[in-house]
Write an enzyme that holds these catalytic residues in place. Structure first.
Site, PDB file in Angstrom:
ATOM      1  N   THR A 199      -2.476   5.788   4.013  1.00 41.22           N
ATOM      2  CA  THR A 199      -2.270   7.213   4.195  1.00 41.22           C
ATOM      3  C   THR A 199      -2.460   7.594   2.746  1.00 41.22           C
ATOM      4  O   THR A 199      -2.542   8.855   2.513  1.00 41.22           O
ATOM      5  CB  THR A 199      -0.731   7.389   4.543  1.00 41.22           C
ATOM      6  OG1 THR A 199       0.141   6.513   3.569  1.00 41.22           O
ATOM      7  CG2 THR A 199      -0.315   6.894   5.965  1.00 41.22           C
ATOM      8  N   HIS A 239       1.950  -3.040  12.351  1.00 46.01           N
ATOM      9  CA  HIS A 239       1.112  -2.504  10.913  1.00 46.01           C
ATOM     10  C   HIS A 239       0.412  -3.690  10.340  1.00 46.01           C
ATOM     11  O   HIS A 239      -0.047  -3.349   9.368  1.00 46.01           O
ATOM     12  CB  HIS A 239       2.465  -2.388  10.274  1.00 46.01           C
ATOM     13  CG  HIS A 239       3.131  -0.862  10.398  1.00 46.01           C
ATOM     14  ND1 HIS A 239       2.750   0.300   9.824  1.00 46.01           N
ATOM     15  CD2 HIS A 239       4.229  -0.724  11.099  1.00 46.01           C
ATOM     16  CE1 HIS A 239       3.589   1.306  10.090  1.00 46.01           C
ATOM     17  NE2 HIS A 239       4.435   0.675  11.044  1.00 46.01           N
ATOM     18  N   LYS A 279      -3.865  11.629   1.821  1.00 47.01           N
ATOM     19  CA  LYS A 279      -3.319  12.540   0.879  1.00 47.01           C
ATOM     20  C   LYS A 279      -4.168  12.865  -0.016  1.00 47.01           C
ATOM     21  O   LYS A 279      -4.375  14.057  -0.522  1.00 47.01           O
ATOM     22  CB  LYS A 279      -2.331  11.576   0.159  1.00 47.01           C
ATOM     23  CG  LYS A 279      -0.906  11.157   0.981  1.00 47.01           C
ATOM     24  CD  LYS A 279      -0.155  10.232   0.086  1.00 47.01           C
ATOM     25  CE  LYS A 279       0.805   9.430   0.936  1.00 47.01           C
ATOM     26  NZ  LYS A 279       1.292   8.316   0.197  1.00 47.01           N
ATOM     27  N   LYS A 294      -2.054   2.499  -5.152  1.00 50.78           N
ATOM     28  CA  LYS A 294      -1.390   1.695  -4.083  1.00 50.78           C
ATOM     29  C   LYS A 294      -0.870   0.309  -4.532  1.00 50.78           C
ATOM     30  O   LYS A 294      -1.088  -0.295  -5.572  1.00 50.78           O
ATOM     31  CB  LYS A 294      -2.490   1.532  -3.046  1.00 50.78           C
ATOM     32  CG  LYS A 294      -3.728   0.796  -3.624  1.00 50.78           C
ATOM     33  CD  LYS A 294      -4.750   0.886  -2.440  1.00 50.78           C
ATOM     34  CE  LYS A 294      -5.512   2.020  -2.087  1.00 50.78           C
ATOM     35  NZ  LYS A 294      -5.575   2.369  -0.833  1.00 50.78           N
ATOM     36  N   ARG A 295      -0.211  -0.321  -3.803  1.00 48.79           N
ATOM     37  CA  ARG A 295       0.409  -1.613  -3.962  1.00 48.79           C
ATOM     38  C   ARG A 295      -0.766  -2.648  -4.393  1.00 48.79           C
ATOM     39  O   ARG A 295      -2.094  -2.373  -3.969  1.00 48.79           O
ATOM     40  CB  ARG A 295       1.086  -2.484  -2.658  1.00 48.79           C
ATOM     41  CG  ARG A 295       2.378  -1.841  -2.399  1.00 48.79           C
ATOM     42  CD  ARG A 295       3.403  -2.041  -3.375  1.00 48.79           C
ATOM     43  NE  ARG A 295       3.932  -3.313  -3.550  1.00 48.79           N
ATOM     44  CZ  ARG A 295       5.101  -3.894  -3.282  1.00 48.79           C
ATOM     45  NH1 ARG A 295       6.016  -3.091  -2.954  1.00 48.79           N
ATOM     46  NH2 ARG A 295       5.259  -5.205  -3.526  1.00 48.79           N
ATOM     47  N   LYS A 331      -6.769  -5.173  -1.132  1.00 47.97           N
ATOM     48  CA  LYS A 331      -7.017  -3.742  -1.334  1.00 47.97           C
ATOM     49  C   LYS A 331      -7.968  -3.729  -2.262  1.00 47.97           C
ATOM     50  O   LYS A 331      -8.694  -2.961  -2.594  1.00 47.97           O
ATOM     51  CB  LYS A 331      -5.700  -3.043  -1.755  1.00 47.97           C
ATOM     52  CG  LYS A 331      -4.610  -2.892  -0.646  1.00 47.97           C
ATOM     53  CD  LYS A 331      -3.409  -2.309  -1.141  1.00 47.97           C
ATOM     54  CE  LYS A 331      -2.308  -1.748  -0.064  1.00 47.97           C
ATOM     55  NZ  LYS A 331      -2.563  -0.822   0.716  1.00 47.97           N
TER      56      LYS A 331
HETATM   57  C1  LIG Z   1       0.994   7.037   0.352  1.00 41.64           C
HETATM   58  C2  LIG Z   1       1.870   6.114  -0.543  1.00 41.64           C
HETATM   59  C3  LIG Z   1       1.696   4.630  -0.448  1.00 41.64           C
HETATM   60  C4  LIG Z   1       0.642   4.023   0.642  1.00 41.64           C
HETATM   61  O1  LIG Z   1      -0.624   4.028  -0.010  1.00 41.64           O
HETATM   62  P1  LIG Z   1      -1.849   3.168   0.690  1.00 41.64           P
HETATM   63  O2  LIG Z   1      -3.112   3.550  -0.414  1.00 41.64           O
HETATM   64  O3  LIG Z   1      -2.049   4.047   2.008  1.00 41.64           O
HETATM   65  O4  LIG Z   1      -1.499   1.794   0.598  1.00 41.64           O
HETATM   66  C5  LIG Z   1       2.235   3.778  -1.037  1.00 41.64           C
HETATM   67  N1  LIG Z   1       3.277   4.049  -1.921  1.00 41.64           N
HETATM   68  C6  LIG Z   1       3.451   5.362  -2.308  1.00 41.64           C
HETATM   69  C7  LIG Z   1       4.532   5.777  -3.401  1.00 41.64           C
HETATM   70  C8  LIG Z   1       2.920   6.248  -1.537  1.00 41.64           C
HETATM   71  O5  LIG Z   1       3.286   7.492  -1.720  1.00 41.64           O
END
Ligand SMILES: *Cc1c(COP(=O)(O)O)cnc(C)c1O
Length: 840
Positions: free
Chosen positions: A684, A385, A688, A576-577, A582
């Site tokens: 991911t 990852h 979404k 996101k984190r 990022k």
């Molecule tokens: C999908 C998801 C992530 C991953 O988000 P990225 O933008 O791909 O880093 C992190 N936290 C939650 C709660 C998510 O649903």
């Protein structure tokens, strides 16, 4: 499977909601049955009366009634897997970011509407109960969420699978923001019990630590040894049944997520207790139970703590002992393990399992070394990852020797045989040999867990096309040269049940009415939308569904933040984190640039925007916490400046989690995926939002590349340096003074931050941040700034032409079916696990 008595099923007939055909023949009867079941649970399991029950009591009663519907099929699945003697898949992950399960389970059982009706008859609102459920956050971010999506897809595709992880008492911390600063509080998700789980105290294993290794008198030539651990902890199982899409269908599997909890073998030392040492009497228990106490909250960086290594070994060992017991009960012969078990390692966190399986095979089951190694490699596969060299897990050999002395011997022996083999093949370059070694000799001896996982597996995969190529070129370059067929790509996916059907019922309903319900079972059927992308009537309905979602999010923002936002503005979303790679910082700088523009040119026609941020920072990650503070400082200044006239709002929503993602994603117009190219393995969140009709603004990083290929260049906003250009640019140095000098807009932004425009109470607050950007811009925020700003202007231009925008948005939904986790899992099943799949 013929001997299994299948429960009576209702005839198939289309209904108005996903899975509606699973209803009982008589819907009224189904509703009545559910109502009865809920009342019975409330009385006999919760022990409450209708008139005094709280929302939480009702939630528990409804969850238990729902669980009952799952359990029947669960038993059948277990029996079927046994009778068919299937090859089972074991998914080992230190993280499962599950979120809430009530609506998810009801959706997959086709019972949302019947349950809603059953509760309405009791004056109870299902949507209110939905909010009462704690958000199970046994993970940090994308990696843990992937594991949760995969569990659901494996059940959907009828793969006999078990997830294995840790039942943390405290999951990811709860984030509050006071005065703009993040604070962390323990998450109390288990305080009122977990209605989805079944404790299995009878399923428990001893897990050893420390002690000594003795040679075996059995056979002087054998590799087997006897490990006498100095300390023992007991792993106790808790099971959560995982129901897939159309879960009530006969052939579908309900799978098990088995989470381990740590106990002391003797919880209370009575001798100490009787002597009056009450604290000492409990010390062993506290010590042992600390292993499953908390989730390490670091994301993308290894924790490097002894307790973390203990967690890794604890769950890897318990899981292996459990699956070997299952194998032996059924097959009797350990030699066939690899034929009946496929174990997927989610990142290197469970990589110690490679050494543990070797120990179990060689020391306990007395298999000879070479045969044991064949079985091990044929059983394991490993998902990488991350590429960041500093984020690759290594453990000091000294620590491993102390905690896991037998495993360290095994790792040395694996390594010696591996290097001997390479030398025998003619390799004599010491640089190459040291790069290929399991032991990193730079700065003390450290065990490279990625190398151990690689060598112990028959397949290694990256999580997007770009990432997998970079894995071959960077972290595993030397290993890839020697094992050129081992690395494969498996681009991540998301479950559409949670991220489309449940999160976005407005859009799901519209799609069903327009193109029929094929996409419920076959995501590629969303393609049928393409011809409608320019249909003005459909565009209007699509826009209306989105507006409903945005209005709901505006309500949430008003409630929680007391900020009023206009649902007709662009909702520009980065959730996101919080991490430097990022690049939330790039987004904030652009926000400030736009703010400056609005003030400097009040006559200019500007597109109203709401900038929405959410995300947690690792508690020890100073720069990430400063970025949160900056976002909040900028929000305060902009939101309170009357000259902005509501053209720009900035919102930082605290405590990002799965439930919040479900609320934000259907309302996002613009999806920010702006990581430094080459650093986001897949992402991911990008999938979404594209699925729900947001347009992406992003770099050519991770799965953005594949999203672009699928949605088409006109329907995505790509900017910035490529991964190759990033590498070249860094090679030239990361001092950004010249870059900044060439961008008047960037200079102005940085000066305003430097001068304390957003921190009048502490003018120097952001000096470290501005210094970093100026002299040490490793993440190339400054290098991509101008391209990002001009691409954001293209976004605004595009938004003005709403027909063109909706066309692109619809095409995003139409063309992202491929990103279903069902597709990802089907690929794993075929190329890595060699197990059959059955579409729902
Ligand atoms: C999908 C998801 C992530 C991953 O988000 P990225 O933008 O791909 O880093 C992190 N936290 C939650 C709660 C998510 O649903």
């Amino acid at each position: 499977m013929n001997e299994v008595a299948a429960p009576t099923r209702a005839p198939t007939e289309p209904g108005a909601e996903p899975c509606a055909e699973r209803r009982a023949a008589d819907p009224a009867q189904e509703v009545a049955r559910l109502r009865e079941a809920v009342l019975e649970k409330l009385c006999y399991s919760v022990g409450k009366d209708r008139n005094t029950a709280s929302d939480r009591d009702w939630f528990i009663a409804v969850a238990l009634a729902t669980r009952d519907r799952i359990v029947n099929d669960w038993m059948l699945s277990v029996r079927a897997a046994y009778q068919e003697n299937r090859r089972r898949v074991y998914y080992l992950s230190l993280e499962f970011l599950i979120g809430r399960l009530l609506i998810d389970s009801l959706t997959n059982l086709g019972l949302v509407e019947p349950m809603r009706a059953a509760l309405a008859g009791l004056d109870i609102d299902l949507d209110k109960l939905r909010q009462v459920e704690p958000d199970a956050a046994l993970g940090n971010g994308g990696l843990g969420r992937l594991a949760a999506c995969f569990m659901e897809s494996m059940a959907t595709l009828s793969i006999a699978a078990h997830g294995y992880g840790i039942r943390y008492d405290n999951g990811l911390f709860r984030q509050t923001v006071t005065d703009g600063w993040q604070h962390e509080y323990p998450e109390d998700w288990l305080d009122f019990g977990n209605p989805w789980e079944f404790p299995r105290p009878e399923v428990n294993y001893n897990i050893g630590f420390g002690g000594v290794v003795e040679s075996t008198p059995r056979d002087p030539g054998s590799a087997a040894r006897i490990w006498r651990p100095g300390e023992t902890v007991v792993a106790v199982a808790y099971d959560i049944p995982i129901v897939g899409w159309r879960g009530a269908q006969e052939h579908n599997f309900v799978n098990t997520l088995r989470l381990w909890s740590a106990r002391a073998p003797d919880p209370l030392r009575l001798d100490a207790f009787n002597a009056g040492d009450y604290v000492g009497a409990l010390a062993d228990q506290v010590h042992a139970e600390s292993i499953s106490k908390i989730l390490y909250p670091a994301d993308s960086t290894p924790a490097g703590q002894e307790l973390r290594l203990k967690q890794e070994y604890f769950f890897a060992s318990a899981s292996l002992q459990d699956l070997i017991r299952r194998h032996l009960t059924q097959n009797g012969d350990i030699n066939t393990l690899h034929e009946k078990a496929a174990i997927q390692l989610n990142d290197t966190h469970p990589a110690i399992a490679v050494a543990e399986l070797m120990r179990l095979l060689v020391d306990i089951h007395l298999i000879d070394w070479e045969r044991a190694w064949e079985i091990t490699q044929a059983t394991f596969s490993y998902t990488n990852h991350t590429l960041l060299p500093e984020a690759l897990e290594t453990w000091p050999a000294a620590l491993m020797e102390r905690l896991l002395p037998r495993h360290m011997q095994i790792i040395y022996l694996i390594n010696a045989k591996h290097l001997d083999h390479l030398r025998a093949e003619g390799m004599d370059d010491p640089g190459k040999l040291s790069a290929l070694s399991l032991i990193d000799e730079h700065g003390g001896r450290n065990v490279r867990m990625g190398h151990l996982a690689f060598l112990g597996s028959h397949k290694v995969n990256g999580v997007s096309a770009l990432h997998s190529e970079l894995v071959k070129e960077t972290v595993f370059r030397e290993l890839h040269e020697i094992f050129p067929d081992r690395i494969v790509n498996k681009t991540n996916g998301i479950t559409f049940r949670r991220w489309l059907f449940e999160a976005n019922p407005h859009l799901t309903k519209l799609l069903g009415e327009t193109i029929g319900r094929d996409f419920y079972d076959n995501p590629e059927a969303l393609r049928a939308l393409e011809p409608l992308a320019t249909d003005l009537d459909f565009q209007a309905r699509f826009a209306a569904a989105r507006l409903a979602n945005k209005t709901a999010l505006a309500g949430l923002i008003a409630d929680r933040m007391l900020i009023k936002v206009d649902p007709n503005a662009i909702f520009d979303v980065q959730i996101k984190r919080i991490h430097e790679y990022k690049r939330q910082l790039l987004n904030i700088l652009q926000t400030i640039a736009q703010y400056n523009e609005i003030r400097a040119y009040p006559m200019r026609d500007c597109v109203p925007r709401v900038k929405i941020f959410a995300g947690k920072a690792a508690a020890s990650y100073y720069m990430a916490k400063l970025i949160i503070k900056l976002a909040n400082d900028v929000a305060r200044v902009i939101n309170n400046d009357p000259t902005v006239r509501d053209l720009l709002k900035v919102v930082f929503l605290p405590n990002y989690n799965v439930s919040m993602a479900e609320a934000i994603i259907p309302a996002a117009d613009l999806s920010e995926q702006i990581s430094t190219a080459g650093m986001e393995a897949s992402g991911t969140g990008n999938m979404k939002m594209a699925l729900n009709g947001a347009l992406t603004i992003g770099t050519l990083d991770g799965a953005n590349v594949e999203i672009k290929e699928r949605v088409g260049d006109d329907n995505i906003f790509i900017f910035g340096l490529t991964a190759e250009e990033v590498a070249a640019r860094r090679a030239r140095g990361i001092d950004a003074r010249e870059t900044i000098a060439h961008s008047p807009m960037l200079r102005e932004v940085l000066e305003s931050i430097q001068d304390g425009a957003f921190s009048p109470d502490d003018r120097h607050r952001y000096a470290p941040l501005v210094d970093m950007l100026t002299y040490h811009d490793y993440f190339l925020v400054t290098a991509d700034f101008d391209a990002y700003v001009s691409t954001q202007m293209n976004v605004a231009r595009r938004w003005r032409d709403r027909k063109s925008w909706w066309r692109s948005a619809i095409l995003n939904t139409a063309r992202t079916g491929w990103f279903s986790s069902d597709r990802a899992i089907a690929e794993y099943a075929e190329d890595i696990w060699n197990v059959p799949v059955r579409a729902p």
